[in-house]
Write an enzyme that holds these catalytic residues in place. Structure first.
Site, PDB file in Angstrom:
ATOM      1  N   LYS A 113     -11.995  27.468  41.435  1.00 20.18           N
ATOM      2  CA  LYS A 113     -12.065  26.273  42.282  1.00 20.18           C
ATOM      3  C   LYS A 113     -12.179  26.629  43.765  1.00 20.18           C
ATOM      4  O   LYS A 113     -12.805  25.906  44.523  1.00 20.18           O
ATOM      5  CB  LYS A 113     -10.864  25.360  42.016  1.00 20.18           C
ATOM      6  CG  LYS A 113     -11.053  24.597  40.706  1.00 20.18           C
ATOM      7  CD  LYS A 113      -9.814  23.859  40.264  1.00 20.18           C
ATOM      8  CE  LYS A 113     -10.010  23.299  38.856  1.00 20.18           C
ATOM      9  NZ  LYS A 113      -8.755  22.822  38.287  1.00 20.18           N
ATOM     10  N   LYS A 199     -22.543  24.727  27.908  1.00 22.33           N
ATOM     11  CA  LYS A 199     -21.963  23.628  27.121  1.00 22.33           C
ATOM     12  C   LYS A 199     -22.317  22.282  27.741  1.00 22.33           C
ATOM     13  O   LYS A 199     -22.739  22.204  28.882  1.00 22.33           O
ATOM     14  CB  LYS A 199     -20.429  23.778  27.101  1.00 22.33           C
ATOM     15  CG  LYS A 199     -19.967  25.004  26.340  1.00 22.33           C
ATOM     16  CD  LYS A 199     -18.478  24.953  26.048  1.00 22.33           C
ATOM     17  CE  LYS A 199     -17.641  24.961  27.306  1.00 22.33           C
ATOM     18  NZ  LYS A 199     -16.195  24.987  27.044  1.00 22.33           N
ATOM     19  N   LYS A 202     -18.906  17.152  31.529  1.00 21.05           N
ATOM     20  CA  LYS A 202     -18.489  15.821  31.943  1.00 21.05           C
ATOM     21  C   LYS A 202     -19.215  15.355  33.204  1.00 21.05           C
ATOM     22  O   LYS A 202     -19.312  14.172  33.455  1.00 21.05           O
ATOM     23  CB  LYS A 202     -16.979  15.822  32.242  1.00 21.05           C
ATOM     24  CG  LYS A 202     -16.108  15.461  31.049  1.00 21.05           C
ATOM     25  CD  LYS A 202     -14.658  15.574  31.471  1.00 21.05           C
ATOM     26  CE  LYS A 202     -13.733  14.704  30.646  1.00 21.05           C
ATOM     27  NZ  LYS A 202     -12.339  14.881  31.052  1.00 21.05           N
TER      28      LYS A 202
END
Ligand code: TRP
Length: 341
Positions: A113, A199, A202
């Site tokens: 992050k 993958k 979201k």
């Protein structure tokens, strides 16, 4: 005998996709019958990376609505919003005194992050695993269903609980150490994005991810343009991963006969030409995917229209969660000695 307690948190950022559904949600649905389940929306956690809260309310309602639409039953599960349970914040404070700067800085998700948001390396981001530990131990949950990316956080939660017990337990286990939980030895279905690159996500690669909020036309469009190739050159060829992925999806939403039909076509050749027509396979997959997603989408949308219903669910969950949390906090305060009268 009372059921064992399982807990999980979901961040309210982004839309639920079928990778989430078959990876995680489907397991929760199974768990709600077998365990005393706590499921919450981790809105405080989302503030560590999403300081702009203009989408927060929608995001929280959407997570709730989509999970209930998938079959999560607020009557069976304690379903609540993290910020509705202030006891978590108090426990987070105590655990912060037992978490070391060095170990927090070494956490993989933290380092990631920092790379993604170099201009917002806030202390909340650093102590994210401490808040997560507080989420879990506040209900003294013994089990947490986690994917690979959360294993390190769970290990840290165990460490914090252990340190707490060692320092304040006087020989007793006050905060149980949470264990990872999975059905079937943890072999989760992996669903790739429709272009075969990584993958489903979201919040990224949206045209190659199938969301539970996608309308029928969008589902069709995404599947029809998913990555394929010229077809196998010989009989019984090994499938490239993007083709395997289409079969994986088909196994999840189509009938066994349909899957067998296309498997057979894949493995056949006629006069040196492959028999399978990926266009036909995609058309079938699109229709079966629509039949799977449409009812969930419709239920979720109805719930999103009904703010009253969602508020009722949130309040009932809050009350159950706070009852359990305040009980733990009472014991924690006594153990630490922050009780003066
Ligand atoms: N960190 C988790 C994620 O990114 C969300 C989460 C917060 C969580 N608190 C939790 C998961 C407690 C399990 C238990 O997905």
């Amino acid at each position: 005998m009372s059921k064992e307690r399982v807990l999980t948190g979901i961040r309210p950022t982004g839309y639920l996709h079928i990778g989430n559904y078959f990876g995680a949600t489907r397991n929760f649905l199974r768990m709600q019958d077998d365990f005393d389940c706590f499921v919450f929306v981790a809105d405080w956690h989302s503030l560590t990376t999403h300081p702009d809260t203009s989408e927060l309310q929608n995001g929280v309602r959407r997570v709730l609505a989509e999970n209930i639409a998938c079959g999560l039953d607020p009557e069976k599960v304690t379903l609540y919003i993290q910020s509705d349970v202030p006891e978590i914040a108090e426990l987070y404070l105590y655990l912060n005194m037992l978490a070391y700067k060095g170990e927090l800085e070494k956490t993989t998700t933290f380092k990631e992050k920092v790379r993604q948001h170099p201009d917002n390396v806030n202390a909340g981001l650093l102590t994210y695993p401490v808040l997560q530990a507080a989420d879990i131990v506040i209900h003294r949950a013994g089990k947490v269903p986690v994917g690979k990316d959360q294993e390190q956080h769970l290990e840290m939660a165990r460490n914090f609980a252990q340190r707490f017990n060692f320092r304040y337990g006087n020989g007793d286990i006050i905060l149980p150490e949470p264990q990872a939980f999975s059905y079937d030895g943890g072999d989760l279905v992996k669903i790739l994005s429709l272009n075969g690159e990584g993958k489903m996500s979201k919040s990224e690669n949206e045209m190659n991810t199938l969301y539970l909020a996608d309308d029928d036309e969008m589902i069709r469009k995404k599947i029809m343009k998913s990555k394929t190739d010229q077809g196998p050159e010989t009989e019984n060829s090994i499938k490239p991963d993007y083709i395997e992925n289409l079969f994986t999806l088909m196994k999840l939403v189509s009938t066994a006969d349909t899957v067998a039909y296309f498997e057979e076509k894949y493995n056949q050749s006629s006069a040196g030409n492959c028999v399978i027509r990926y266009g036909d396979m995609k058309k079938q997959l699109a229709e079966d995917m629509i039949a799977f997603i449409a009812p969930i989408r419709q239920k979720a949308n109805e719930m999103l229209q009904n703010k009253e219903y969602l508020a009722t669910v949130m309040k009932a969950g809050r009350d159950k969660a706070r009852a359990s949390a305040s009980e733990t906090l009472r014991v924690v305060r006594r153990a630490i000695g922050v009780t003066y009268y």
